[in-house]
Write a protein that holds these residues in place. Structure first.
Motif, PDB file in Angstrom:
ATOM      1  N   THR A 262       0.836  -1.208   0.000  1.00 46.81           N
ATOM      2  CA  THR A 262       0.000   0.000   0.000  1.00 46.81           C
ATOM      3  C   THR A 262       0.862   1.245   0.000  1.00 46.81           C
ATOM      4  O   THR A 262       0.587   2.219  -0.717  1.00 46.81           O
ATOM      5  N   GLU A 263       1.935   1.197   0.776  1.00 43.27           N
ATOM      6  CA  GLU A 263       2.820   2.362   0.865  1.00 43.27           C
ATOM      7  C   GLU A 263       3.515   2.639  -0.465  1.00 43.27           C
ATOM      8  O   GLU A 263       3.717   3.788  -0.846  1.00 43.27           O
ATOM      9  N   SER A 264       3.907   1.589  -1.171  1.00 41.54           N
ATOM     10  CA  SER A 264       4.611   1.792  -2.444  1.00 41.54           C
ATOM     11  C   SER A 264       3.660   2.238  -3.551  1.00 41.54           C
ATOM     12  O   SER A 264       4.081   2.915  -4.473  1.00 41.54           O
ATOM     13  N   ARG A 265       2.402   1.874  -3.459  1.00 36.27           N
ATOM     14  CA  ARG A 265       1.448   2.269  -4.504  1.00 36.27           C
ATOM     15  C   ARG A 265       0.909   3.669  -4.279  1.00 36.27           C
ATOM     16  O   ARG A 265       0.708   4.425  -5.204  1.00 36.27           O
TER      17      ARG A 265
ATOM     18  N   ALA B 107      -1.100   4.136 -10.434  1.00 36.86           N
ATOM     19  CA  ALA B 107      -0.744   4.304  -9.030  1.00 36.86           C
ATOM     20  C   ALA B 107       0.211   5.474  -8.903  1.00 36.86           C
ATOM     21  O   ALA B 107       1.125   5.624  -9.729  1.00 36.86           O
ATOM     22  N   ALA B 108       0.006   6.276  -7.871  1.00 37.96           N
ATOM     23  CA  ALA B 108       0.767   7.520  -7.760  1.00 37.96           C
ATOM     24  C   ALA B 108       2.186   7.316  -7.253  1.00 37.96           C
ATOM     25  O   ALA B 108       3.045   8.146  -7.505  1.00 37.96           O
ATOM     26  N   GLY B 109       2.423   6.253  -6.510  1.00 37.01           N
ATOM     27  CA  GLY B 109       3.768   6.032  -6.022  1.00 37.01           C
ATOM     28  C   GLY B 109       3.859   6.171  -4.514  1.00 37.01           C
ATOM     29  O   GLY B 109       2.872   6.493  -3.850  1.00 37.01           O
ATOM     30  N   PRO B 110       5.055   5.954  -3.990  1.00 40.10           N
ATOM     31  CA  PRO B 110       5.241   5.810  -2.539  1.00 40.10           C
ATOM     32  C   PRO B 110       4.626   6.907  -1.686  1.00 40.10           C
ATOM     33  O   PRO B 110       4.893   8.090  -1.891  1.00 40.10           O
TER      34      PRO B 110
ATOM     35  N   LYS C 243       2.707   7.610 -11.232  1.00 39.85           N
ATOM     36  CA  LYS C 243       4.013   7.085 -11.636  1.00 39.85           C
ATOM     37  C   LYS C 243       3.912   5.750 -12.341  1.00 39.85           C
ATOM     38  O   LYS C 243       4.712   5.454 -13.234  1.00 39.85           O
ATOM     39  N   PHE C 244       2.976   4.901 -11.955  1.00 38.73           N
ATOM     40  CA  PHE C 244       2.880   3.547 -12.487  1.00 38.73           C
ATOM     41  C   PHE C 244       1.579   3.402 -13.280  1.00 38.73           C
ATOM     42  O   PHE C 244       0.531   3.867 -12.849  1.00 38.73           O
TER      43      PHE C 244
END
Length: 125
Positions: A28-31, A97-100, A113-114
Motif C-alpha cells: 500500500t505504501e509503495s502504490r 498508481a501515484a507512487g510511494p 508514476k505507475f
C-alpha cells in the motif's frame, strides 16, 4: 516496483454497465493513491476517478453519479464500476498508481508514476 494489469473492457450498448478490474502488486505504501484514467483517440488522457489510501475518492464531473471506484484489499484488485454508459465514455481505460506514500486525489496524469497497459471500452448508441 508496482505492476498493474487491467481487464474487463469490452463492447456495450448505451445505458449499459461494465466493471473494470485492475490487479496490482506492491505494498500500500509503495502504490499510494490509485486511479482510473481514460484516453479516446485524438484526445488527451483524462482522469476518471481516484482512491486515496485514506479511502477518500474523487471523480471527474462527467462520471460523477455513474462511476464508482473501489478496492478489494484482500485480492489486490482495484475496480471501476461504470453504469449508465454513454457513447462518449468510449476510450482506452488505464489503471494508475501515484507512487510511494502519495495521498493525492488529483485527476492529473502527471501525478501518477505507475501505469497498466489499458483495457478498451466501447459504448455504442
Amino acid at each position: 516496483q508496482v505492476n498493474l494489469v487491467e481487464s474487463g473492457g469490452g463492447s456495450v450498448q448505451s445505458g449499459g454497465s461494465v466493471t473494470l478490474s485492475c490487479v496490482y502488486s506492491g505494498s500500500t505504501e509503495s502504490r499510494g493513491s490509485m486511479a482510473w484514467f481514460r484516453q479516446a483517440p485524438g484526445n488527451e488522457r483524462e482522469g476518471v476517478a481516484t482512491l486515496a489510501i485514506t479511502g477518500a475518492t474523487n471523480y471527474a464531473a462527467s462520471v460523477t453519479g455513474r462511476f464508482t471506484i473501489s478496492q478489494d484489499k484482500d485480492k489486490n484488485i482495484l475496480y471501476l464500476q461504470m453504469n449508465s454508459l454513454k457513447p462518449e465514455d468510449t476510450a482506452m481505460y488505464y489503471c494508475a498508481a501515484a507512487g510511494p506514500y502519495s495521498v493525492t486525489l488529483s485527476l492529473s496524469p502527471g501525478r501518477y508514476k505507475f501505469w497498466g497497459q489499458g483495457t478498451q471500452v466501447t459504448v455504442s448508441s
